[in-house]
Design an enzyme around this catalytic site. Structure first.
Site, mmCIF file in Angstrom:
data_model
loop_
_atom_site.group_PDB
_atom_site.id
_atom_site.type_symbol
_atom_site.label_atom_id
_atom_site.label_comp_id
_atom_site.label_asym_id
_atom_site.label_seq_id
_atom_site.Cartn_x
_atom_site.Cartn_y
_atom_site.Cartn_z
ATOM 1 N N ARG A 28 0.817 -1.212 0.000
ATOM 2 C CA ARG A 28 0.000 0.000 0.000
ATOM 3 C C ARG A 28 0.856 1.270 0.000
ATOM 4 N NH1 ARG A 28 -5.097 -1.323 1.350
ATOM 5 N NH2 ARG A 28 -5.472 0.358 -0.086
ATOM 6 N N ARG A 32 -2.708 6.320 0.023
ATOM 7 C CA ARG A 32 -2.631 6.341 1.483
ATOM 8 C C ARG A 32 -1.892 7.540 2.039
ATOM 9 N NH1 ARG A 32 -3.457 1.028 4.787
ATOM 10 N NH2 ARG A 32 -5.566 0.735 4.043
ATOM 11 N N ARG A 41 -5.946 12.682 -6.573
ATOM 12 C CA ARG A 41 -7.183 11.896 -6.527
ATOM 13 C C ARG A 41 -8.431 12.749 -6.288
ATOM 14 N NH1 ARG A 41 -8.496 7.240 -4.340
ATOM 15 N NH2 ARG A 41 -10.526 8.187 -4.572
ATOM 16 N N ASP A 77 -6.938 -2.192 -7.454
ATOM 17 C CA ASP A 77 -7.494 -2.760 -6.229
ATOM 18 C C ASP A 77 -7.885 -4.203 -6.507
ATOM 19 O OD1 ASP A 77 -8.459 -1.791 -3.368
ATOM 20 O OD2 ASP A 77 -9.914 -3.238 -4.102
ATOM 21 N N TYR A 152 -15.571 -10.658 0.411
ATOM 22 C CA TYR A 152 -16.241 -9.389 0.080
ATOM 23 C C TYR A 152 -17.564 -9.638 -0.634
ATOM 24 C CZ TYR A 152 -12.290 -6.561 1.559
ATOM 25 O OH TYR A 152 -11.335 -5.948 2.307
HETATM 26 C C1 LIG Z 1 -7.985 -6.267 1.163
HETATM 27 C C2 LIG Z 1 -7.490 -5.387 0.039
HETATM 28 C C3 LIG Z 1 -8.248 -4.390 -0.630
HETATM 29 N N1 LIG Z 1 -7.403 -3.832 -1.577
HETATM 30 C C4 LIG Z 1 -6.169 -4.398 -1.521
HETATM 31 C C5 LIG Z 1 -6.226 -5.416 -0.522
HETATM 32 C C6 LIG Z 1 -5.087 -6.334 -0.193
HETATM 33 C C7 LIG Z 1 -4.025 -5.637 0.579
HETATM 34 C C8 LIG Z 1 -4.280 -5.511 2.035
HETATM 35 O O1 LIG Z 1 -4.443 -6.536 2.695
HETATM 36 O O2 LIG Z 1 -4.280 -4.375 2.523
HETATM 37 C C9 LIG Z 1 -4.992 -4.151 -2.350
HETATM 38 C C10 LIG Z 1 -4.734 -2.793 -2.832
HETATM 39 N N2 LIG Z 1 -5.579 -1.695 -2.850
HETATM 40 C C11 LIG Z 1 -4.950 -0.634 -3.420
HETATM 41 C C12 LIG Z 1 -3.669 -1.074 -3.862
HETATM 42 C C13 LIG Z 1 -2.782 -0.200 -4.748
HETATM 43 C C14 LIG Z 1 -1.368 -0.180 -4.526
HETATM 44 C C15 LIG Z 1 -0.933 0.355 -3.190
HETATM 45 O O3 LIG Z 1 -1.778 0.753 -2.368
HETATM 46 O O4 LIG Z 1 0.280 0.407 -2.996
HETATM 47 C C16 LIG Z 1 -3.515 -2.399 -3.453
HETATM 48 C C17 LIG Z 1 -2.310 -3.308 -3.597
HETATM 49 C C18 LIG Z 1 -5.487 0.732 -3.596
HETATM 50 C C19 LIG Z 1 -6.553 1.223 -2.671
HETATM 51 N N3 LIG Z 1 -7.662 0.548 -2.244
HETATM 52 C C20 LIG Z 1 -8.437 1.366 -1.453
HETATM 53 C C21 LIG Z 1 -7.814 2.626 -1.370
HETATM 54 C C22 LIG Z 1 -8.383 3.840 -0.644
HETATM 55 C C23 LIG Z 1 -9.456 4.418 -1.507
HETATM 56 C C24 LIG Z 1 -9.663 5.897 -1.362
HETATM 57 O O5 LIG Z 1 -8.753 6.616 -0.910
HETATM 58 O O6 LIG Z 1 -10.753 6.340 -1.790
HETATM 59 C C25 LIG Z 1 -6.635 2.556 -2.136
HETATM 60 C C26 LIG Z 1 -5.639 3.644 -2.388
HETATM 61 C C27 LIG Z 1 -9.730 0.989 -0.829
HETATM 62 C C28 LIG Z 1 -9.799 -0.350 -0.219
HETATM 63 N N4 LIG Z 1 -9.709 -1.532 -0.907
HETATM 64 C C29 LIG Z 1 -9.744 -2.583 -0.023
HETATM 65 C C30 LIG Z 1 -9.908 -2.048 1.282
HETATM 66 C C31 LIG Z 1 -9.978 -2.886 2.537
HETATM 67 C C32 LIG Z 1 -9.971 -0.661 1.148
HETATM 68 C C33 LIG Z 1 -10.315 0.371 2.217
HETATM 69 C C34 LIG Z 1 -9.264 0.586 3.212
HETATM 70 C C35 LIG Z 1 -8.233 1.543 2.694
HETATM 71 O O7 LIG Z 1 -8.508 2.748 2.662
HETATM 72 O O8 LIG Z 1 -7.150 1.084 2.370
HETATM 73 C C36 LIG Z 1 -9.646 -4.004 -0.421
#
Ligand SMILES: Cc1c2[nH]c(c1CCC(=O)O)Cc1[nH]c(c(CCC(=O)O)c1C)Cc1[nH]c(c(CCC(=O)O)c1C)Cc1[nH]c(c(C)c1CCC(=O)O)C2
Length: 342
Positions: A28, A32, A41, A77, A152
């Site tokens: 991540r 973030r 974004r 994602d 999910y």
């Molecule tokens: C379980 C899972 C998800 N997504 C992901 C996982 C597996 C990794 C882990 O265990 O953390 C993987 C993921 N999601 C995202 C990436 C991109 C690359 C990176 O972040 O480095 C990756 C590798 C972007 C994202 N995916 C998400 C965001 C935030 C969205 C936003 O800002 O609107 C991002 C940048 C949303 C998301 N998507 C998911 C969740 C639980 C969330 C909300 C929590 C959060 O904010 O991180 C599902």
């Protein structure tokens, strides 16, 4: 060494080859904690941003530029291929993926259609735009594993207990296996698209598999993850397999067909080696919360992780789970410098 992504420290460590220094990247890392991410974004919904190759390229590059990490991870994602296969879902800020009509019946499982490579052509296009920008820095592609995706789809969103998921798994194993088999097909297609477009490694996230016992993991989940990972055995890129709270599952997750087993912060890497064995490398595992402690603590714990990682065939330094949104980006940059200096 290291003048092509295929010969980078990340890929070499994943294969257990000698490296000049331990490679480091952060789960991540894109998005973030970065202010430049939040800025770009603004006004673009998460799923929409994943479908815009120029935006994906910029966000993927941001942490590479800022921190000097040894790998990029594609901005996307785990639910992107599900949405592309026609599932009505959204990623709700601060919550995560929310599915409009959760899949809980045979009819709903039947209605889940396969993913076609053309459904995610924007992902292939993003990879193609990224490769020349990245040069020798490897790009990691990724997907969600069948259990985590199923959780999910069945729960309809994030869950603490996975009650509905387990209700289907134990209550209707045949339906469960049909669902997971379809998800394995979607995941395989999604990863092949990324590999064909040129990623140098893939990570299969089974983030929530730690909710299961080893016996249940082996019976209900492992066959499907194995089909994904073994289906990529001849693809020529290393396969990383990660989940949270998977201390008792590490051996099985390695056996599922991983070149690298990702370990969270709960299991010391030297202990992980003794269960995963000498045939696989390890990735991990600094507690992401330690980045909020004074620097002396970060440094001490990082040196401990690096020392314990030496027991492994190869070690890719990472956090034990994703970067927390509140993390100070400067601490991440300093951490990369520290790992490179040890
Ligand atoms: C379980 C899972 C998800 N997504 C992901 C996982 C597996 C990794 C882990 O265990 O953390 C993987 C993921 N999601 C995202 C990436 C991109 C690359 C990176 O972040 O480095 C990756 C590798 C972007 C994202 N995916 C998400 C965001 C935030 C969205 C936003 O800002 O609107 C991002 C940048 C949303 C998301 N998507 C998911 C969740 C639980 C969330 C909300 C929590 C959060 O904010 O991180 C599902």
């Amino acid at each position: 060494m290291s003048n092509s992504p295929a010969d980078s420290a990340l890929v070499r460590a994943a294969r257990g080859l000698e490296v000049p220094r331990t490679p480091v990247w952060f789960m991540r890392q894109a998005g973030r904690s970065l202010p430049e991410y939040r800025k770009i974004r603004q006004g673009v919904a998460m799923l929409e941003s994943c479908r815009r190759p120029e935006l994906v390229t910029e966000i993927t590059l941001q942490p590479v530029r800022r921190h000097g990490v040894d790998a990029a991870i594609l901005f996307s994602d785990i639910v992107v291929p599900l949405a592309a296969a026609g599932i009505d879902l959204d990623i709700v800020p601060g919550t995560g993926p929310v599915v409009a009509e959760p899949i809980r019946t045979a009819a709903a499982v039947e209605a889940l259609r396969p993913l076609d490579a053309t459904d995610v052509s924007y992902v292939a296009e993003s990879v193609r735009l990224l490769l020349p920008e990245l040069g020798a820095t490897p790009l990691i592609g990724f997907a969600g594993a069948p259990f985590t995706l199923a959780s999910y789809l069945i729960e309809g969103g994030p869950s603490r207990t996975y009650l509905k998921t387990k209700a289907m798994m134990y209550g209707d194993p045949q339906l469960w296996h049909t669902l997971c088999s379809r998800l394995a097909d979607i995941t395989l297609t999604f990863l092949r698209v990324q590999i064909d477009a040129g990623v140098s490694a893939v990570q299969l996230f089974d983030s929530w598999a730690g909710a299961l016992s080893e016996a249940d993991y082996r019976e209900y989940v492992m066959p499907h993850s194995t089909r994904v990972l073994s289906g990529l055995a001849d693809a020529g890129v290393p396969r990383i397999h990660f989940g949270v709270g998977t201390g008792v599952l590490l051996e099985a997750m390695g056996e599922a067909g991983a070149d690298v087993v990702g370990v969270d912060w709960r299991t010391p890497l030297d202990r992980a080696v003794s269960v995963v064995g000498p045939e696989r490398s390890l990735q991990g595992n600094l507690d992401p919360a330690i980045l909020f402690a004074p620097w002396e603590v970060v440094e001490r714990e990082t040196r401990r992780v690096l020392a314990q990682g030496r027991a492994a065939r190869g070690h890719i330094f990472n956090l034990g789970h994703g970067v927390m949104p509140e993390t100070d980006p400067d601490v991440l940059t300093r951490l990369v410098e520290l790992v490179h200096s040890v």
